[in-house]
Design an enzyme around this catalytic site. Structure first.
Site, short mmCIF file in Angstrom:
data_model
loop_
_atom_site.label_atom_id
_atom_site.label_comp_id
_atom_site.label_asym_id
_atom_site.label_seq_id
_atom_site.Cartn_x
_atom_site.Cartn_y
_atom_site.Cartn_z
N ARG A 111 0.90 -1.12 0.29
CA ARG A 111 -0.01 -0.01 0.05
C ARG A 111 1.07 1.30 0.19
O ARG A 111 0.48 2.20 -0.65
CB ARG A 111 -0.98 0.09 1.38
CG ARG A 111 -1.68 -1.02 1.45
CD ARG A 111 -3.19 -1.22 0.49
NE ARG A 111 -2.71 -1.52 -0.63
CZ ARG A 111 -2.39 -2.71 -0.97
NH1 ARG A 111 -2.25 -3.65 -0.37
NH2 ARG A 111 -2.21 -2.84 -2.49
N GLN B 26 -10.74 9.20 6.72
CA GLN B 26 -10.65 7.80 7.48
C GLN B 26 -9.56 7.18 6.61
O GLN B 26 -9.31 5.93 6.78
CB GLN B 26 -11.92 7.00 7.02
CG GLN B 26 -13.28 7.56 8.03
CD GLN B 26 -14.35 6.90 7.55
OE1 GLN B 26 -14.75 5.84 7.86
NE2 GLN B 26 -15.19 7.76 6.77
N VAL C 32 -5.94 6.38 5.06
CA VAL C 32 -4.51 6.34 5.55
C VAL C 32 -3.52 6.82 4.71
O VAL C 32 -2.42 6.90 4.76
CB VAL C 32 -4.34 4.82 6.12
CG1 VAL C 32 -5.13 4.76 6.96
CG2 VAL C 32 -4.47 3.99 4.93
N ASP C 33 -3.98 7.28 3.43
CA ASP C 33 -3.14 7.93 2.53
C ASP C 33 -2.92 9.36 2.72
O ASP C 33 -3.60 9.92 3.73
CB ASP C 33 -3.89 7.62 0.84
CG ASP C 33 -4.92 8.40 0.58
OD1 ASP C 33 -5.08 9.69 0.94
OD2 ASP C 33 -6.07 7.75 0.27
N HIS D 232 -7.77 7.01 11.34
CA HIS D 232 -7.49 5.83 11.03
C HIS D 232 -5.83 5.61 11.03
O HIS D 232 -5.61 4.72 10.43
CB HIS D 232 -8.26 4.93 10.19
CG HIS D 232 -9.82 4.87 10.58
ND1 HIS D 232 -10.97 4.72 9.89
CD2 HIS D 232 -10.51 5.03 11.71
CE1 HIS D 232 -11.91 4.72 10.17
NE2 HIS D 232 -11.85 5.00 11.71
N THR E 272 -17.45 7.62 1.56
CA THR E 272 -17.46 6.55 2.60
C THR E 272 -18.72 5.65 2.83
O THR E 272 -19.86 6.27 2.65
CB THR E 272 -17.20 7.30 4.00
OG1 THR E 272 -17.29 6.40 5.06
CG2 THR E 272 -18.00 8.30 4.25
N SER E 273 -18.60 4.56 3.10
CA SER E 273 -19.95 3.66 3.40
C SER E 273 -20.44 3.83 4.47
O SER E 273 -21.56 3.34 4.78
CB SER E 273 -19.43 2.23 3.08
OG SER E 273 -18.45 1.85 4.00
N1 NAD Z 1 -7.22 5.28 0.39
C1 NAD Z 1 -7.22 4.89 1.59
O1 NAD Z 1 -6.33 5.44 2.63
C2 NAD Z 1 -7.90 3.39 2.02
C3 NAD Z 1 -8.34 2.52 0.92
C4 NAD Z 1 -9.12 1.40 1.50
C5 NAD Z 1 -9.71 1.33 2.76
N2 NAD Z 1 -9.08 2.24 3.55
C6 NAD Z 1 -9.52 2.16 5.13
O2 NAD Z 1 -10.98 1.27 5.03
C7 NAD Z 1 -12.15 1.80 5.82
C8 NAD Z 1 -13.11 1.84 4.89
O3 NAD Z 1 -14.04 2.83 5.36
P1 NAD Z 1 -14.59 3.69 4.02
O4 NAD Z 1 -16.01 4.12 4.44
O5 NAD Z 1 -13.70 4.81 3.95
O6 NAD Z 1 -14.53 2.83 2.70
P2 NAD Z 1 -15.43 1.80 2.22
O7 NAD Z 1 -14.52 1.01 1.25
O8 NAD Z 1 -16.44 1.17 3.03
O9 NAD Z 1 -16.58 2.62 1.27
C9 NAD Z 1 -16.03 3.32 0.15
C10 NAD Z 1 -17.08 4.22 -0.52
O10 NAD Z 1 -16.93 4.94 -1.56
C11 NAD Z 1 -17.65 5.17 -2.40
N3 NAD Z 1 -17.09 5.32 -3.82
C12 NAD Z 1 -16.54 4.34 -4.68
N4 NAD Z 1 -15.77 4.84 -5.68
C13 NAD Z 1 -16.04 6.23 -5.51
C14 NAD Z 1 -15.80 7.34 -6.04
N5 NAD Z 1 -15.04 7.31 -7.38
N6 NAD Z 1 -15.93 8.48 -5.71
C15 NAD Z 1 -16.62 8.77 -4.50
N7 NAD Z 1 -17.01 7.63 -3.70
C16 NAD Z 1 -16.86 6.57 -4.41
C17 NAD Z 1 -18.41 3.65 -2.45
O11 NAD Z 1 -19.80 3.66 -3.13
C18 NAD Z 1 -18.34 3.46 -0.76
O12 NAD Z 1 -19.65 4.23 -0.28
C19 NAD Z 1 -11.36 3.01 6.28
O13 NAD Z 1 -11.22 3.10 7.66
C20 NAD Z 1 -9.96 3.28 5.55
O14 NAD Z 1 -9.06 3.55 6.47
C21 NAD Z 1 -8.56 3.38 3.31
#
Ligand code: NAD
Length: 227
Positions: A56, A86, A88-89, A104, A170-171
């Site tokens: 990652r 939320q 971590v990037d 997070h 966010t979901s």
């Molecule tokens: N980039 C990161 O840092 C990263 C990546 C994956 C997971 N996580 C971690 O996973 C946990 C997951 O919870 P979460 O609610 O952040 O993510 P999640 O994966 O549960 O939900 C992602 C949400 O983003 C929506 N989505 C998908 N593509 C999109 C787009 N192009 N534009 C806008 N929305 C879009 C989805 O419909 C969904 O509602 C967090 O705690 C986080 O730390 C972080």
């Protein structure tokens, strides 16, 4: 200046090329999240967990902030903007946003596995045998499922002073982050940008913008300037 508080999740970074996990059937880059993001997974197989976050971290160094991250930075010209993420990037910081609180943890930090206050900046891979000052194995500075979220009190204080809440990508499935919405002062507007409506029940004042982060942010900017 009105205060816009942004609650962002994995979806805001999807168009930069970082996958969310709920869009992949609860798998995070092919892994059960409990395998790679829980204290139990760490105890069972620390090498797998380190390897997962090493990948990652390497990926993060290759991707760029997208239009949604950059627009939030530009919003600072007209509004006070606080971001609670939320993620971590570090894509909000790289876009230039000045107030970013990570709920997070952060990929580019590691910490002692015994003392959560011994935190170090870290860009390279972490290997078994890399030690903190207290001689404990270094682990990712990530809040795993089942662990306390030390930044939540600060996040609540921020939401309590918001004039507008913007939720992006966010979901709303991860607690306590999803509960922050309850601290918004009564009657203040909420905008939510996501291509899919979250499954949880949302307060009636939510203005849902059904779009990806990069497409929806333009609609939000237009609406908020009319507020
Ligand atoms: N980039 C990161 O840092 C990263 C990546 C994956 C997971 N996580 C971690 O996973 C946990 C997951 O919870 P979460 O609610 O952040 O993510 P999640 O994966 O549960 O939900 C992602 C949400 O983003 C929506 N989505 C998908 N593509 C999109 C787009 N192009 N534009 C806008 N929305 C879009 C989805 O419909 C969904 O509602 C967090 O705690 C986080 O730390 C972080």
């Amino acid at each position: 200046m009105k205060h816009i508080v942004v609650l962002s999740g994995a979806g805001i970074s999807a168009e930069s090329g970082i996958k969310t996990f709920r869009d992949a059937d609860g798998l995070w880059e092919g892994h059960d999240v409990m395998e790679v993001a829980s204290p139990e997974g760490w105890a069972r197989n620390p090498e797998l967990v380190l390897d997962f976050y090493n990948k990652r971290r390497r990926q993060l160094l290759e991707v760029e902030p997208n239009l949604a991250h950059k627009s939030l930075k530009e919003l600072e010209q007209d509004f006070k903007v606080s971001i609670i993420t939320q993620n971590v990037d570090n894509l909000h910081e790289r876009a230039g946003s000045s107030k970013v609180l990570h709920l997070h943890g952060e990929l580019l930090k590691v910490r002692s596995s015994l003392n959560e206050e011994l935190i170090y900046d870290w860009q390279d891979d972490v290997k078994l045998g890399d030690l903190a000052e207290d001689n404990s194995q270094l682990r990712p500075h990530i809040v795993w499922f089942g662990e306390a979220v030390p930044a939540i009190e600060e996040a609540i204080d921020i939401v309590e002073t918001a004039d507008i809440l913007l939720i992006i990508g966010t979901s709303m499935q991860v607690y306590p982050a999803s509960g922050l919405i309850n601290y918004l002062p009564y009657g203040k507007p909420i905008y939510l940008i996501d291509p899919k409506r979250p499954e949880c029940s949302l307060p009636p004042q939510v203005h849902f913008i059904e779009a990806t982060a990069c497409n929806g942010i333009g609609t939000f900017l237009k609406l908020v300037k009319e507020e």
